[in-house]
Design a protein around this motif. Structure first.
Motif, PDB file in Angstrom:
ATOM      1  N   ILE A   1       0.857  -1.142   0.224  1.00 18.57           N
ATOM      2  CA  ILE A   1      -0.244   0.220   0.010  1.00 18.57           C
ATOM      3  C   ILE A   1       1.186   1.008   0.039  1.00 18.57           C
ATOM      4  O   ILE A   1       0.777   2.267  -0.956  1.00 18.57           O
ATOM      5  N   TYR A   2       2.057   1.148   0.725  1.00 19.51           N
ATOM      6  CA  TYR A   2       2.909   2.812   0.871  1.00 19.51           C
ATOM      7  C   TYR A   2       3.611   2.652  -0.138  1.00 19.51           C
ATOM      8  O   TYR A   2       3.944   3.395  -1.010  1.00 19.51           O
ATOM      9  N   GLU A   3       4.280   1.495  -1.370  1.00 17.25           N
ATOM     10  CA  GLU A   3       4.979   1.539  -2.319  1.00 17.25           C
ATOM     11  C   GLU A   3       4.280   1.844  -2.944  1.00 17.25           C
ATOM     12  O   GLU A   3       4.567   2.602  -4.048  1.00 17.25           O
ATOM     13  N   LYS A   4       2.958   1.513  -3.529  1.00 16.41           N
ATOM     14  CA  LYS A   4       2.106   1.568  -4.492  1.00 16.41           C
ATOM     15  C   LYS A   4       1.119   3.227  -4.180  1.00 16.41           C
ATOM     16  O   LYS A   4       0.973   3.447  -5.693  1.00 16.41           O
ATOM     17  N   ASN A   5       1.707   3.685  -3.407  1.00 16.02           N
ATOM     18  CA  ASN A   5       0.840   4.598  -3.095  1.00 16.02           C
ATOM     19  C   ASN A   5      -1.274   4.828  -3.414  1.00 16.02           C
ATOM     20  O   ASN A   5      -1.760   5.354  -4.063  1.00 16.02           O
ATOM     21  N   LEU A   6      -1.022   3.398  -2.672  1.00 17.07           N
ATOM     22  CA  LEU A   6      -3.004   3.512  -2.783  1.00 17.07           C
ATOM     23  C   LEU A   6      -3.427   3.411  -1.294  1.00 17.07           C
ATOM     24  O   LEU A   6      -2.917   4.054   0.007  1.00 17.07           O
ATOM     25  N   CYS A   7      -4.858   3.719  -0.832  1.00 19.19           N
ATOM     26  CA  CYS A   7      -5.754   3.530  -0.294  1.00 19.19           C
ATOM     27  C   CYS A   7      -6.078   2.573   0.123  1.00 19.19           C
ATOM     28  O   CYS A   7      -6.430   1.156  -0.959  1.00 19.19           O
ATOM     29  N   LEU A   8      -6.627   1.621   1.015  1.00 16.96           N
ATOM     30  CA  LEU A   8      -7.337   0.712   1.228  1.00 16.96           C
ATOM     31  C   LEU A   8      -8.478   0.346   0.421  1.00 16.96           C
ATOM     32  O   LEU A   8      -8.495  -1.452  -0.066  1.00 16.96           O
ATOM     33  N   GLU A   9      -8.919   1.380   0.433  1.00 17.10           N
ATOM     34  CA  GLU A   9     -10.054   0.494  -0.936  1.00 17.10           C
ATOM     35  C   GLU A   9      -9.532   0.446  -2.238  1.00 17.10           C
ATOM     36  O   GLU A   9     -10.526  -0.996  -2.592  1.00 17.10           O
ATOM     37  N   GLU A  10      -8.346   1.356  -2.952  1.00 13.29           N
ATOM     38  CA  GLU A  10      -7.331   0.405  -3.723  1.00 13.29           C
ATOM     39  C   GLU A  10      -6.936  -0.612  -3.985  1.00 13.29           C
ATOM     40  O   GLU A  10      -6.959  -1.585  -4.796  1.00 13.29           O
ATOM     41  N   TYR A  11      -6.246  -1.210  -3.138  1.00 14.80           N
ATOM     42  CA  TYR A  11      -5.748  -2.166  -2.488  1.00 14.80           C
ATOM     43  C   TYR A  11      -6.381  -3.479  -2.445  1.00 14.80           C
ATOM     44  O   TYR A  11      -6.188  -4.321  -3.503  1.00 14.80           O
ATOM     45  N   LEU A  12      -8.000  -3.605  -1.914  1.00 16.98           N
ATOM     46  CA  LEU A  12      -8.930  -3.819  -2.266  1.00 16.98           C
ATOM     47  C   LEU A  12      -9.065  -4.227  -3.619  1.00 16.98           C
ATOM     48  O   LEU A  12      -9.366  -5.766  -3.738  1.00 16.98           O
ATOM     49  N   GLU A  13      -9.315  -3.530  -4.373  1.00 12.08           N
ATOM     50  CA  GLU A  13      -9.891  -3.766  -5.304  1.00 12.08           C
ATOM     51  C   GLU A  13      -9.270  -4.150  -6.619  1.00 12.08           C
ATOM     52  O   GLU A  13      -9.821  -5.276  -7.026  1.00 12.08           O
ATOM     53  N   ILE A  14      -7.738  -3.850  -6.439  1.00 14.40           N
ATOM     54  CA  ILE A  14      -7.303  -5.022  -6.978  1.00 14.40           C
ATOM     55  C   ILE A  14      -6.360  -5.861  -6.414  1.00 14.40           C
ATOM     56  O   ILE A  14      -7.081  -7.475  -7.626  1.00 14.40           O
ATOM     57  N   LYS A  15      -6.602  -6.141  -5.353  1.00 14.02           N
ATOM     58  CA  LYS A  15      -6.868  -7.366  -4.649  1.00 14.02           C
ATOM     59  C   LYS A  15      -7.765  -8.595  -5.237  1.00 14.02           C
ATOM     60  O   LYS A  15      -7.195  -9.143  -5.239  1.00 14.02           O
ATOM     61  N   ASN A  16      -9.346  -7.813  -5.041  1.00 12.54           N
ATOM     62  CA  ASN A  16      -9.463  -8.987  -5.511  1.00 12.54           C
ATOM     63  C   ASN A  16     -10.538  -9.123  -6.993  1.00 12.54           C
ATOM     64  O   ASN A  16     -11.725  -9.048  -6.866  1.00 12.54           O
ATOM     65  N   LYS A  17      -9.838  -8.681  -7.662  1.00 14.34           N
ATOM     66  CA  LYS A  17     -10.207  -8.976  -9.138  1.00 14.34           C
ATOM     67  C   LYS A  17      -9.585 -10.069  -9.786  1.00 14.34           C
ATOM     68  O   LYS A  17      -8.752 -10.463  -9.508  1.00 14.34           O
TER      69      LYS A  17
END
Ligand SMILES: [Zn+2]
Length: 238
Positions: free
Chosen positions: A222-238
């Motif tokens: 999340i830190y390295e890609k500059n994401l927020c939790l919502e964005e991280y989960l969206e990518i992860k659950n794709k």
């Protein structure tokens, strides 16, 4: 005479054995139940850990999303532990949180930063929410506008990460501390949850004090890609 003595000795041993057994069983009963102030028996909160229906025990508990659109699950019962100052957090994040606060000392005049707010009950969140609306009403805002402004800062009861026991508001002595946290908290599994450049997604104003535990691996990405939790989960659950 000798035989009589032996018999007496045996009787004595049996009695002592019985007393020891009684003491041990009382100890076990006492450790399962604790007495509250009113003298009523109450189950120890740690027993929730063994409840299969407890959502707090699900495998990816660290990634549970609670935001403006995702309410805290009905059957979520965190297993809490108290931190210095009296606030509580989920037991599973305690060690990571202490390590983070310990490391943060360098930017806080050598003092361990304190936790201003940790776990909140529904009632506590409701009180904070209503107080915030009231403060805007007192400033002359309309009912609707006061609610709108308040919700940028305080979540609607049932929709606060604080109700998970996985989020903390950190109280620091210097602003430097907050800048340090932004670049180092991930090493301890915590993310800067409401960044200023993500308010269009989170709909929450930048809160430099609010940190959420997700785990080291997740927080690093999340830190390295500059994401927020919502964005991280969206990518992860794709
Ligand atoms: Zn907070």
């Amino acid at each position: 005479m000798k035989i009589k003595n032996k018999r007496l000795l045996k009787k004595g041993f049996k009695r002592v054995g019985g007393v020891i057994l009684f003491v041990i069983s009382m100890f076990i009963i006492n450790s399962i139940f604790i007495k509250n102030k009113n003298g009523l028996l109450e189950e120890m909160p740690t027993l929730d850990v063994f409840d299969d229906n407890n959502v707090a025990n699900q495998e990816d508990w660290n990634l549970l999303l609670v935001n403006k659109w995702n309410k805290i699950p009905e059957n979520y019962k965190p297993n809490l532990v108290e931190v210095a100052g009296g606030e509580k957090v989920d037991k599973r994040i305690y060690e990571s949180l202490m390590a983070l606060l310990e490391a943060a000392k360098v930017k806080n005049w050598g003092q361990m930063p304190t936790i201003a707010s940790g776990y909140r009950t529904y009632e506590k969140q409701k009180q904070l929410y209503e107080d915030k609306i009231k403060s805007y009403r007192n400033k002359g805002y309309s009912k609707e506008k006061a609610k709108e402004e308040a919700e940028k800062w305080v979540a609607i009861p049932g929709y606060s990460e604080h109700q998970l026991g996985l989020a903390v508001d950190i109280n620091g002595a210097t602003y430097d501390l907050y800048l340090w946290l932004q670049d180092n908290s991930y090493k301890y599994g915590f993310i800067f949850r409401y960044k200023g450049d993500k308010t269009n997604i989170t709909k929450t104003a930048e809160e430099v004090w609010h940190y959420r535990y997700v785990g080291v691996e997740e927080a690093t990405e999340i830190y390295e890609k500059n994401l927020c939790l919502e964005e991280y989960l969206e990518i992860k659950n794709k």
